[in-house]
Design a protein around this motif. Structure first.
Motif, mmCIF file in Angstrom:
data_model
loop_
_atom_site.group_PDB
_atom_site.id
_atom_site.type_symbol
_atom_site.label_atom_id
_atom_site.label_comp_id
_atom_site.label_asym_id
_atom_site.label_seq_id
_atom_site.Cartn_x
_atom_site.Cartn_y
_atom_site.Cartn_z
ATOM 1 N N GLY A 112 11.795 -74.804 -80.991
ATOM 2 C CA GLY A 112 10.290 -75.198 -81.110
ATOM 3 C C GLY A 112 9.588 -75.897 -80.119
ATOM 4 O O GLY A 112 8.436 -75.985 -80.169
ATOM 5 N N THR A 113 10.304 -76.524 -79.217
ATOM 6 C CA THR A 113 9.437 -77.427 -78.173
ATOM 7 C C THR A 113 9.293 -76.376 -77.037
ATOM 8 O O THR A 113 9.930 -75.284 -76.900
ATOM 9 N N ASP A 119 14.704 -70.180 -81.660
ATOM 10 C CA ASP A 119 13.569 -70.049 -82.941
ATOM 11 C C ASP A 119 14.015 -71.189 -83.928
ATOM 12 O O ASP A 119 15.062 -71.156 -84.480
ATOM 13 N N PRO A 120 13.011 -72.318 -84.056
ATOM 14 C CA PRO A 120 13.109 -73.114 -84.988
ATOM 15 C C PRO A 120 13.406 -72.889 -86.462
ATOM 16 O O PRO A 120 13.827 -73.624 -87.453
ATOM 17 N N HIS A 121 12.780 -71.416 -86.686
ATOM 18 C CA HIS A 121 12.919 -71.097 -87.996
ATOM 19 C C HIS A 121 13.909 -69.893 -88.259
ATOM 20 O O HIS A 121 14.380 -69.485 -89.535
ATOM 21 N N GLU A 315 8.149 -79.959 -83.062
ATOM 22 C CA GLU A 315 7.805 -78.444 -82.697
ATOM 23 C C GLU A 315 6.453 -78.066 -82.775
ATOM 24 O O GLU A 315 5.367 -79.011 -83.054
ATOM 25 N N LYS A 316 6.213 -77.434 -81.511
ATOM 26 C CA LYS A 316 4.980 -77.144 -81.050
ATOM 27 C C LYS A 316 4.516 -76.157 -81.970
ATOM 28 O O LYS A 316 4.909 -74.971 -81.966
ATOM 29 N N ARG A 317 3.489 -76.329 -82.507
ATOM 30 C CA ARG A 317 2.773 -75.568 -83.706
ATOM 31 C C ARG A 317 1.748 -74.654 -82.793
ATOM 32 O O ARG A 317 0.977 -74.835 -81.832
#
Length: 318
Positions: A112-113, A119-121, A315-317
């Motif tokens: 996410g960074t 993939d953070p999800h 995490e970068k949204r």
């Protein structure tokens, strides 16, 4: 550690090697072909030297390329299907593909960074680190598939059912990283410790069903895994450090396959001009030329700089 009940020669045999499009695995494929062993080269693509093998070895022995993403289990199954179709199966399997914790799948760049591609999800909430999928899950799954094929050969299989009188071989590629810590690449270190444990845990297969599982643990190898990755090459001081050549590792891999005394569960360290058995009990660790990089501290300093950045790991949204 065990020894095989029957001698093993690569002459006239067939092999599957993942990651053989370049580096150590390419050198092992080349060596086997020179000794009259057919080879399935399974990789995402081929460097020019590997393409030359495909073009050169078209009769007996033969080299066949099958495009394979080693994190895709269906594609791992397919490479065994190709070996069955082309050569009647494989007698030797080397799940050699691996990566050195690049920035896109690195502990210090969490999913996410900005730099990470993990993939953070995850998929349905189940996450994966590509580094571990490639370096741990792929060799484990490949080993399972190989053992299953050898225990359940098809009627047309030339490799036949494995047994002490019809032995088979699985050769893994570990690293001296499996013996020591490195701050900058902890997932890579963990993956090689895992492979060492996996190899040693399967030692009993050789006397039981004739399947020898062992592997090599190279030092600092002059391959694209080092020379084409600036984040890794920064650790090397060409004036002080000594490279181990990939051909030396390929020769050690051949020893893992054919030498009676290099049995199941054996981890063979490969440094410059020297090899040794790495025991899991009271081992002194890698020592000798090709075991160290003089500037490893530079990579550690870079990690500390990342940690000092504001919002590390957030995490970068989108």
């Amino acid at each position: 550690m065990s020894t095989a009940a029957a001698p093993f020669s690569v002459d006239g045999k067939s092999a599957i090697i993942t990651g053989a499009g370049s580096g150590i695995n390419y050198c092992f494929a080349k060596l086997l072909l020179e000794k009259n062993c057919n080879v399935v080269i399974a990789d995402l693509g081929l460097r020019p030297e590997a393409q030359k093998l495909i073009d050169q070895y078209t009769n007996q022995p033969r080299a066949v390329f099958v495009k394979t993403d080693v994190v895709n289990w269906d594609q791992l199954t397919n490479m065994f299907d190709v070996a069955e179709k082309e050569f009647g199966g494989a007698d030797i399997v080397c799940p050699g593909a691996g990566i050195f914790e690049p920035h896109w799948t690195n502990f210090w760049h969490p999913p996410g960074t900005e730099r990470s591609k993990d993939d953070p999800h995850g998929t349905n909430g189940i996450g994966h680190y590509a580094c571990l999928d490639i370096n741990i899950t792929h060799p484990i799954r490949t080993s399972q598939l190989a053992i299953s094929r050898w225990l359940n050969p098809t009627p047309t299989s030339k490799a036949g059912k494995s047994s002490p009188s019809n032995p088979k071989r699985i050769v893994h590629i570990s690293s001296i990283a499996g013996q020591c810590p490195t701050f900058g690449v902890p997932m890579y270190i963990a993956s090689k410790h895992a492979i060492n444990g996996f190899i040693r845990s399967l030692a009993a297969l050789e006397p039981a069903i004739g399947v020898r599982v062992n592997g090599v643990a190279p030092g600092v190898i002059r391959t694209p895994l080092w020379t084409e990755h600036a984040e890794k090459l920064v650790m090397v001081d060409e004036a002080q450090d000594v490279w181990v050549e990939p051909e030396e590792v390929a020769e050690a891999m051949l020893r893992c396959v054919v030498e009676p005394e290099v049995g199941g569960g054996y981890v063979m360290e490969v440094l410059k001009g020297a090899t040794r058995h790495v025991d899991w009990r009271m081992d002194p660790g890698p020592q000798g030329e090709g075991a160290t990089v003089a500037n490893r501290g530079r990579a550690d300093e870079e990690v500390l700089e990342w940690l000092a950045e504001e919002g590390w790991g957030v995490e970068k949204r989108k």
